[in-house]
Motif scaffolding. Structure first.
Motif, PDB file in Angstrom:
ATOM      1  N   ASP A  79       0.833  -1.203   0.000  1.00  0.00           N
ATOM      2  CA  ASP A  79       0.000   0.000   0.000  1.00  0.00           C
ATOM      3  C   ASP A  79       0.868   1.252   0.000  1.00  0.00           C
ATOM      4  O   ASP A  79       1.867   1.336   0.723  1.00  0.00           O
ATOM      5  N   GLY A  80       0.482   2.201  -0.817  1.00  0.00           N
ATOM      6  CA  GLY A  80       1.166   3.485  -0.825  1.00  0.00           C
ATOM      7  C   GLY A  80       2.447   3.525  -1.625  1.00  0.00           C
ATOM      8  O   GLY A  80       3.130   4.559  -1.641  1.00  0.00           O
ATOM      9  N   LEU A  81       2.799   2.428  -2.303  1.00  0.00           N
ATOM     10  CA  LEU A  81       4.034   2.390  -3.076  1.00  0.00           C
ATOM     11  C   LEU A  81       3.770   2.890  -4.496  1.00  0.00           C
ATOM     12  O   LEU A  81       2.947   2.330  -5.223  1.00  0.00           O
ATOM     13  N   CYS A  82       4.477   3.929  -4.890  1.00  0.00           N
ATOM     14  CA  CYS A  82       4.379   4.498  -6.234  1.00  0.00           C
ATOM     15  C   CYS A  82       5.569   4.005  -7.049  1.00  0.00           C
ATOM     16  O   CYS A  82       6.722   4.280  -6.690  1.00  0.00           O
ATOM     17  N   VAL A  83       5.305   3.275  -8.130  1.00  0.00           N
ATOM     18  CA  VAL A  83       6.366   2.608  -8.890  1.00  0.00           C
ATOM     19  C   VAL A  83       6.460   3.205 -10.291  1.00  0.00           C
ATOM     20  O   VAL A  83       5.451   3.386 -10.976  1.00  0.00           O
ATOM     21  N   THR A  84       7.684   3.494 -10.707  1.00  0.00           N
ATOM     22  CA  THR A  84       7.988   3.934 -12.070  1.00  0.00           C
ATOM     23  C   THR A  84       8.877   2.892 -12.727  1.00  0.00           C
ATOM     24  O   THR A  84       9.825   2.403 -12.104  1.00  0.00           O
ATOM     25  N   GLY A  85       8.561   2.552 -13.970  1.00  0.00           N
ATOM     26  CA  GLY A  85       9.377   1.605 -14.718  1.00  0.00           C
ATOM     27  C   GLY A  85      10.156   2.285 -15.817  1.00  0.00           C
ATOM     28  O   GLY A  85       9.696   3.258 -16.408  1.00  0.00           O
ATOM     29  N   VAL A  86      11.351   1.765 -16.093  1.00  0.00           N
ATOM     30  CA  VAL A  86      12.203   2.278 -17.170  1.00  0.00           C
ATOM     31  C   VAL A  86      12.692   1.098 -17.992  1.00  0.00           C
ATOM     32  O   VAL A  86      13.112   0.075 -17.434  1.00  0.00           O
ATOM     33  N   ASP A  87      12.646   1.223 -19.328  1.00  0.00           N
ATOM     34  CA  ASP A  87      13.253   0.194 -20.171  1.00  0.00           C
ATOM     35  C   ASP A  87      13.782   0.824 -21.444  1.00  0.00           C
ATOM     36  O   ASP A  87      13.244   1.829 -21.934  1.00  0.00           O
ATOM     37  N   LEU A  88      14.846   0.217 -21.985  1.00  0.00           N
ATOM     38  CA  LEU A  88      15.500   0.725 -23.177  1.00  0.00           C
ATOM     39  C   LEU A  88      14.845   0.247 -24.467  1.00  0.00           C
ATOM     40  O   LEU A  88      14.911   0.931 -25.496  1.00  0.00           O
ATOM     41  N   ALA A  89      14.203  -0.927 -24.441  1.00  0.00           N
ATOM     42  CA  ALA A  89      13.613  -1.515 -25.646  1.00  0.00           C
ATOM     43  C   ALA A  89      12.192  -0.981 -25.833  1.00  0.00           C
ATOM     44  O   ALA A  89      11.329  -1.187 -24.965  1.00  0.00           O
ATOM     45  N   PRO A  90      11.899  -0.317 -26.950  1.00  0.00           N
ATOM     46  CA  PRO A  90      10.563   0.261 -27.146  1.00  0.00           C
ATOM     47  C   PRO A  90       9.429  -0.749 -27.023  1.00  0.00           C
ATOM     48  O   PRO A  90       8.394  -0.450 -26.416  1.00  0.00           O
ATOM     49  N   ALA A  91       9.587  -1.951 -27.582  1.00  0.00           N
ATOM     50  CA  ALA A  91       8.507  -2.931 -27.519  1.00  0.00           C
ATOM     51  C   ALA A  91       8.271  -3.405 -26.092  1.00  0.00           C
ATOM     52  O   ALA A  91       7.127  -3.644 -25.689  1.00  0.00           O
ATOM     53  N   MET A  92       9.338  -3.547 -25.330  1.00  0.00           N
ATOM     54  CA  MET A  92       9.190  -3.924 -23.923  1.00  0.00           C
ATOM     55  C   MET A  92       8.476  -2.811 -23.150  1.00  0.00           C
ATOM     56  O   MET A  92       7.553  -3.066 -22.364  1.00  0.00           O
ATOM     57  N   ALA A  93       8.898  -1.584 -23.367  1.00  0.00           N
ATOM     58  CA  ALA A  93       8.277  -0.463 -22.658  1.00  0.00           C
ATOM     59  C   ALA A  93       6.795  -0.334 -23.002  1.00  0.00           C
ATOM     60  O   ALA A  93       5.976  -0.008 -22.129  1.00  0.00           O
ATOM     61  N   ARG A  94       6.446  -0.597 -24.264  1.00  0.00           N
ATOM     62  CA  ARG A  94       5.019  -0.543 -24.635  1.00  0.00           C
ATOM     63  C   ARG A  94       4.219  -1.608 -23.891  1.00  0.00           C
ATOM     64  O   ARG A  94       3.094  -1.344 -23.429  1.00  0.00           O
ATOM     65  N   GLN A  95       4.791  -2.805 -23.780  1.00  0.00           N
ATOM     66  CA  GLN A  95       4.112  -3.863 -23.014  1.00  0.00           C
ATOM     67  C   GLN A  95       3.937  -3.439 -21.562  1.00  0.00           C
ATOM     68  O   GLN A  95       2.870  -3.610 -20.968  1.00  0.00           O
ATOM     69  N   ALA A  96       4.993  -2.886 -20.986  1.00  0.00           N
ATOM     70  CA  ALA A  96       4.922  -2.465 -19.588  1.00  0.00           C
ATOM     71  C   ALA A  96       3.889  -1.370 -19.385  1.00  0.00           C
ATOM     72  O   ALA A  96       3.177  -1.341 -18.369  1.00  0.00           O
ATOM     73  N   ALA A  97       3.783  -0.465 -20.355  1.00  0.00           N
ATOM     74  CA  ALA A  97       2.844   0.657 -20.231  1.00  0.00           C
ATOM     75  C   ALA A  97       1.398   0.194 -20.215  1.00  0.00           C
ATOM     76  O   ALA A  97       0.534   0.883 -19.668  1.00  0.00           O
ATOM     77  N   THR A  98       1.108  -0.953 -20.808  1.00  0.00           N
ATOM     78  CA  THR A  98      -0.257  -1.472 -20.729  1.00  0.00           C
ATOM     79  C   THR A  98      -0.573  -1.961 -19.324  1.00  0.00           C
ATOM     80  O   THR A  98      -1.738  -2.014 -18.942  1.00  0.00           O
ATOM     81  N   ARG A  99       0.454  -2.323 -18.581  1.00  0.00           N
ATOM     82  CA  ARG A  99       0.263  -2.797 -17.207  1.00  0.00           C
ATOM     83  C   ARG A  99       0.343  -1.671 -16.185  1.00  0.00           C
ATOM     84  O   ARG A  99      -0.274  -1.753 -15.118  1.00  0.00           O
ATOM     85  N   LEU A 100       1.111  -0.637 -16.507  1.00  0.00           N
ATOM     86  CA  LEU A 100       1.253   0.506 -15.600  1.00  0.00           C
ATOM     87  C   LEU A 100       1.105   1.796 -16.418  1.00  0.00           C
ATOM     88  O   LEU A 100       2.086   2.484 -16.692  1.00  0.00           O
ATOM     89  N   PRO A 101      -0.113   2.125 -16.819  1.00  0.00           N
ATOM     90  CA  PRO A 101      -0.326   3.311 -17.665  1.00  0.00           C
ATOM     91  C   PRO A 101       0.223   4.580 -17.017  1.00  0.00           C
ATOM     92  O   PRO A 101      -0.015   4.843 -15.832  1.00  0.00           O
ATOM     93  N   GLY A 102       0.990   5.326 -17.805  1.00  0.00           N
ATOM     94  CA  GLY A 102       1.525   6.587 -17.327  1.00  0.00           C
ATOM     95  C   GLY A 102       2.704   6.482 -16.394  1.00  0.00           C
ATOM     96  O   GLY A 102       3.195   7.506 -15.899  1.00  0.00           O
ATOM     97  N   ALA A 103       3.192   5.265 -16.159  1.00  0.00           N
ATOM     98  CA  ALA A 103       4.261   5.081 -15.175  1.00  0.00           C
ATOM     99  C   ALA A 103       5.509   4.442 -15.765  1.00  0.00           C
ATOM    100  O   ALA A 103       6.382   3.996 -15.024  1.00  0.00           O
ATOM    101  N   VAL A 104       5.613   4.397 -17.094  1.00  0.00           N
ATOM    102  CA  VAL A 104       6.747   3.754 -17.754  1.00  0.00           C
ATOM    103  C   VAL A 104       7.446   4.763 -18.656  1.00  0.00           C
ATOM    104  O   VAL A 104       6.801   5.471 -19.429  1.00  0.00           O
ATOM    105  N   VAL A 105       8.774   4.792 -18.550  1.00  0.00           N
ATOM    106  CA  VAL A 105       9.602   5.734 -19.305  1.00  0.00           C
ATOM    107  C   VAL A 105      10.554   4.947 -20.195  1.00  0.00           C
ATOM    108  O   VAL A 105      11.163   3.957 -19.748  1.00  0.00           O
ATOM    109  N   LEU A 106      10.687   5.364 -21.449  1.00  0.00           N
ATOM    110  CA  LEU A 106      11.657   4.763 -22.360  1.00  0.00           C
ATOM    111  C   LEU A 106      12.998   5.462 -22.143  1.00  0.00           C
ATOM    112  O   LEU A 106      13.145   6.648 -22.429  1.00  0.00           O
ATOM    113  N   ALA A 107      13.975   4.725 -21.618  1.00  0.00           N
ATOM    114  CA  ALA A 107      15.258   5.349 -21.293  1.00  0.00           C
ATOM    115  C   ALA A 107      16.318   4.282 -21.086  1.00  0.00           C
ATOM    116  O   ALA A 107      16.020   3.116 -20.828  1.00  0.00           O
ATOM    117  N   ASP A 108      17.560   4.716 -21.181  1.00  0.00           N
ATOM    118  CA  ASP A 108      18.731   3.871 -20.951  1.00  0.00           C
ATOM    119  C   ASP A 108      19.094   3.932 -19.469  1.00  0.00           C
ATOM    120  O   ASP A 108      19.230   5.030 -18.909  1.00  0.00           O
TER     121      ASP A 108
END
Length: 247
Positions: A58-87
């Motif tokens: 409870d109360g944990l705010c999570v941000t995801g980062v990934d370098l591969a665009p296809a991976m980041a798109r998959q992650a964004a479907t699970r965590l909308p607005g919380a995934v960044v494409l980056a190295d």
């Protein structure tokens, strides 16, 4: 090296799916101190673990980062607005902004020792003093479960273990991160069968054995002679190490 954009669609199904993700997330959460509120998951992949981290406390705010665009798109479907494409070597975040940083199944992919140092350094930079960095170590060694498949593959050319625990600890210490415990978890669904290992050879999973060459063909021929072609051998057990930022 696998192309993780091409792997994205089949990544979860080929690596144990939700059971493995659940085990990984719980092991990570168990290493996070009470009061952790902001967590950065570096190399979040498809977000299958990241989503469980976000839901696991409870109360944990999570941000995801990934370098591969296809991976980041998959992650964004699970965590909308919380995934960044980056190295992960150049994280787009200010310093001292997160209570915890994780990198599960990342460091072993680094192409050089300097890349590992840089990754650990960036994770340390964005971590607040007193915060915790959690990462997997010794991933390659975890896959050697003493099976007949391991015996066949033992003679393949070695690859440097960039994520060896002693090396990672030395890099962590160099960036102001002190050892703060560890844990293990089972890679459910990742026990190899001979037939699956042959498929991994064909798609380049074993990075020192290029697919389509004589070396790969030789290993495949030996694997084809093993009994129980579709019986998975034991699952690997992965290792997590935690480090606390001291200043």
């Amino acid at each position: 090296m696998l192309d993780y954009d091409k792997e994205a669609e089949r990544y979860d199904a080929s690596r144990g799916g939700e059971p493995r993700a659940a085990a990984a997330a719980q092991a990570v959460l168990d290493l996070l101190p009470d009061g952790t509120r902001r967590l950065l998951d570096v190399a979040c992949g498809t977000g299958i673990v990241t989503r469980r981290l976000a839901a696991g406390r409870d109360g944990l705010c999570v941000t995801g980062v990934d370098l591969a665009p296809a991976m980041a798109r998959q992650a964004a479907t699970r965590l909308p607005g919380a995934v960044v494409l980056a190295d992960g070597r150049r994280l787009p975040f200010p310093g001292n902004g997160f209570d915890a940083v994780t990198s599960v199944w990342l460091l072993h992919l680094a192409q050089s020792a300097q890349d590992v140092r840089t990754l650990v350094g960036e994770c340390a930079r964005v971590l607040r003093p007193g915060g915790v960095y959690v990462t997997t170590v010794d991933k390659g060694a975890a896959h050697n479960v003493g099976s007949d498949i391991d015996a066949v593959m033992a003679s393949r050319p070695p690859r440097p273990a960039r994520d060896a625990a002693d090396l990672v600890e030395s890099y962590a210490l160099g960036h102001g991160l002190a050892p703060a415990g560890g844990a293990g978890f089972t890679g459910h669904g990742q026990g190899r069968s001979p037939r699956r290992t042959m498929a991994d050879l064909r798609r380049g999973w074993f990075v020192t054995v290029p697919p389509g060459g004589a070396l790969a063909d030789g290993f495949a021929a030996r694997l084809a002679k093993l009994p129980d072609q579709d019986r998975p051998r034991p699952d690997p057990v992965f290792t997590l190490r935690a480090f606390r930022k001291t200043e």
